[in-house]
Scaffold this motif. Structure first.
Motif, short mmCIF file in Angstrom:
data_model
loop_
_atom_site.label_atom_id
_atom_site.label_comp_id
_atom_site.label_asym_id
_atom_site.label_seq_id
_atom_site.Cartn_x
_atom_site.Cartn_y
_atom_site.Cartn_z
N ASN A 187 0.82 -1.22 0.00
CA ASN A 187 0.00 0.00 0.00
C ASN A 187 0.85 1.27 0.00
N LEU A 188 2.05 1.20 0.57
CA LEU A 188 2.98 2.33 0.47
C LEU A 188 3.49 2.49 -0.96
N ALA A 189 3.75 1.37 -1.62
CA ALA A 189 4.20 1.43 -3.01
C ALA A 189 3.16 2.10 -3.89
N VAL A 190 1.89 1.79 -3.66
CA VAL A 190 0.81 2.41 -4.43
C VAL A 190 0.72 3.90 -4.11
N ARG A 191 0.80 4.23 -2.86
CA ARG A 191 0.65 5.63 -2.42
C ARG A 191 1.80 6.51 -2.86
N LEU A 192 3.02 5.98 -2.79
CA LEU A 192 4.20 6.81 -3.06
C LEU A 192 4.55 6.87 -4.54
N GLY A 193 4.24 5.80 -5.30
CA GLY A 193 4.56 5.79 -6.72
C GLY A 193 6.05 5.68 -6.97
N ALA A 194 6.41 5.49 -8.23
CA ALA A 194 7.82 5.33 -8.60
C ALA A 194 8.62 6.57 -8.24
N PHE A 214 -2.65 -10.57 1.89
CA PHE A 214 -3.76 -10.08 1.08
C PHE A 214 -4.97 -10.97 1.33
N GLY A 215 -6.16 -10.47 0.96
CA GLY A 215 -7.38 -11.25 1.14
C GLY A 215 -8.37 -11.00 0.04
N GLY A 216 -9.54 -11.57 0.18
CA GLY A 216 -10.61 -11.42 -0.79
C GLY A 216 -11.78 -12.30 -0.38
N THR A 217 -12.97 -11.92 -0.82
CA THR A 217 -14.16 -12.68 -0.40
C THR A 217 -14.26 -14.04 -1.08
N ILE A 218 -13.60 -14.21 -2.21
CA ILE A 218 -13.58 -15.51 -2.88
C ILE A 218 -12.29 -16.22 -2.52
N ARG A 219 -12.42 -17.37 -1.92
CA ARG A 219 -11.23 -18.10 -1.49
C ARG A 219 -10.43 -18.61 -2.67
N THR A 220 -9.11 -18.57 -2.52
CA THR A 220 -8.23 -19.15 -3.53
C THR A 220 -8.10 -20.65 -3.27
N THR A 251 -13.37 -8.62 3.15
CA THR A 251 -11.99 -8.77 2.69
C THR A 251 -11.79 -8.32 1.24
N ASP A 252 -12.80 -7.74 0.63
CA ASP A 252 -12.61 -7.05 -0.65
C ASP A 252 -12.30 -5.57 -0.43
N HIS A 253 -12.05 -5.19 0.82
CA HIS A 253 -11.63 -3.83 1.14
C HIS A 253 -10.41 -3.47 0.29
N PRO A 254 -10.32 -2.25 -0.25
CA PRO A 254 -9.20 -1.88 -1.13
C PRO A 254 -7.82 -2.06 -0.50
N SER A 263 -11.07 -1.45 -5.45
CA SER A 263 -9.63 -1.15 -5.41
C SER A 263 -9.23 -0.28 -6.60
N CYS A 264 -8.14 0.46 -6.43
CA CYS A 264 -7.66 1.28 -7.54
C CYS A 264 -7.10 0.38 -8.63
N ASN A 265 -7.03 0.88 -9.82
CA ASN A 265 -6.53 0.12 -10.97
C ASN A 265 -5.00 0.14 -10.94
#
Length: 340
Positions: A187-194, A214-220, A251-254, A263-265
């Protein structure tokens, strides 16, 4: 050592309280709403401090009473007047614990940071962050950001901490995290950018995500079919998310699912290089692999390493195994390649 009661019900009751949730023996949530944290770590191992690495604690957020632990090799080749090229890179290590437990001061965390500082020849920064359920997401992510903003403040200060600034190269910063710490690093990588322009003159050169949580509502497949006796089993994963997510969120929280519906693209995000590491028997394996695969398809600088048969956190639980030694060399190479 005594336990710490974070919050409790003030009124007496005739109904005995009982444990609703428990995490690794150090966090107990009771039916009356009280939360008891043990001051004993869940990994009670000896600290392997041979004096070759110096360390100290620093407050980086006085409001929330948050500290970070700094490490540096005891033998310093550079002097205060030497150029930045002869100084040490800075390597953040953000501990794991499902956002609910863990500390920079736990011996397993300290042992790994001592080894990182010694073998990488780096200044290691190990920050704490607020824990759930007392502090739910996004607090931990914000604390991670504050920990790197603290470094920027040191870089521009007229009265910096010379214990750090005399030996640290602010132009070669790497942010790593283990499990929940890996989530924070992402999440820091996304926020700070290259290039992390908002941290100037501090420059992040890369990120190391160690079994990112990481998580998600659909189990892997690895989550659904992973062994119940795994070090990080599904029951514990589910409990960590239930305690750390804001009430009403899934668990689909961004901040939890990088590819969730809200979530952001990530295809449009300009990332610094990322190293993703996971054990082949870790229930989180499929999420880490999918994360690396998608980002690589989008042209991001991603390296994915999987250690066959290894469990979650193998490198700190068994730090002297061959796999842990190989991983240390991989991290060392990643730092060297992205320091040029």
């Amino acid at each position: 050592m005594s336990d710490i009661i974070a919050s409790s019900s003030a009124s007496a009751t005739t109904t005995p309280r009982y444990v609703v949730d428990e995490c690794r023996g150090v966090l107990h949530v009771y039916s009356d709403g009280s939360i008891v944290r043990s001051s004993r770590p869940s990994f009670d191992v000896p600290v392997r401090d041979d004096g070759s690495v110096l360390w100290k604690d620093v407050v980086f957020d006085a409001i929330n009473n948050l500290q970070l632990r700094l490490y540096k090799p005891a033998v310093v080749a550079s002097s205060p007047s030497s150029t930045s090229g002869s100084k040490f890179p800075i390597f953040y290590y953000i501990h794991g614990g499902g956002f609910c437990i863990g500390s920079r001061a736990w011996p397993n965390c300290q042992n790994y940071c001592l080894r990182l500082a010694s073998e990488l020849r780096a200044v290691v920064v190990s920050p704490d962050y607020r824990l759930a359920p007392e502090s739910k997401l996004p607090d931990a992510i914000e604390d991670g950001f504050m920990a790197v903003k603290w470094l920027q403040a040191q870089a521009v200060s007229e009265e910096p901490d010379t214990w750090l600034t005399d030996v640290a190269d602010f132009g070669r910063v790497f942010i790593s995290g283990d499990s929940a710490g890996g989530n924070i690093a992402h999440n820091l990588a996304v926020r700070l950018g290259a290039g992390s322009p908002e941290l100037a003159p501090v420059q992040v050169r890369g990120y190391v995500l160690l079994a990112p949580f990481f998580g998600g509502t659909i189990r892997t497949k690895s989550e659904a079919e992973g062994p119940k006796e795994a070090f990080l089993n599904w029951e514990l994963i589910d409990r960590f998310w239930r305690l750390s997510l804001p009430i009403g969120d899934t668990t689909d929280h961004p901040l939890v699912n990088p590819f969730g519906p809200s979530s952001c693209n990530l295809e449009t995000v300009d990332f610094d290089p990322i190293l993703v590491v996971v054990g082949g028997s870790d229930l989180l394996k499929d999420r880490a692999e999918d994360y690396a695969r998608r980002l690589k398809l989008w042209g991001k600088k991603i390296t994915y390493i999987e250690f066959e048969g290894k469990q979650h956190g193998f490198f700190t639980i068994d730090p002297n195994t061959e796999a842990a030694n190989v991983l240390m060399q991989i991290i060392k190479q990643f730092v060297a390649e992205n320091s040029i």
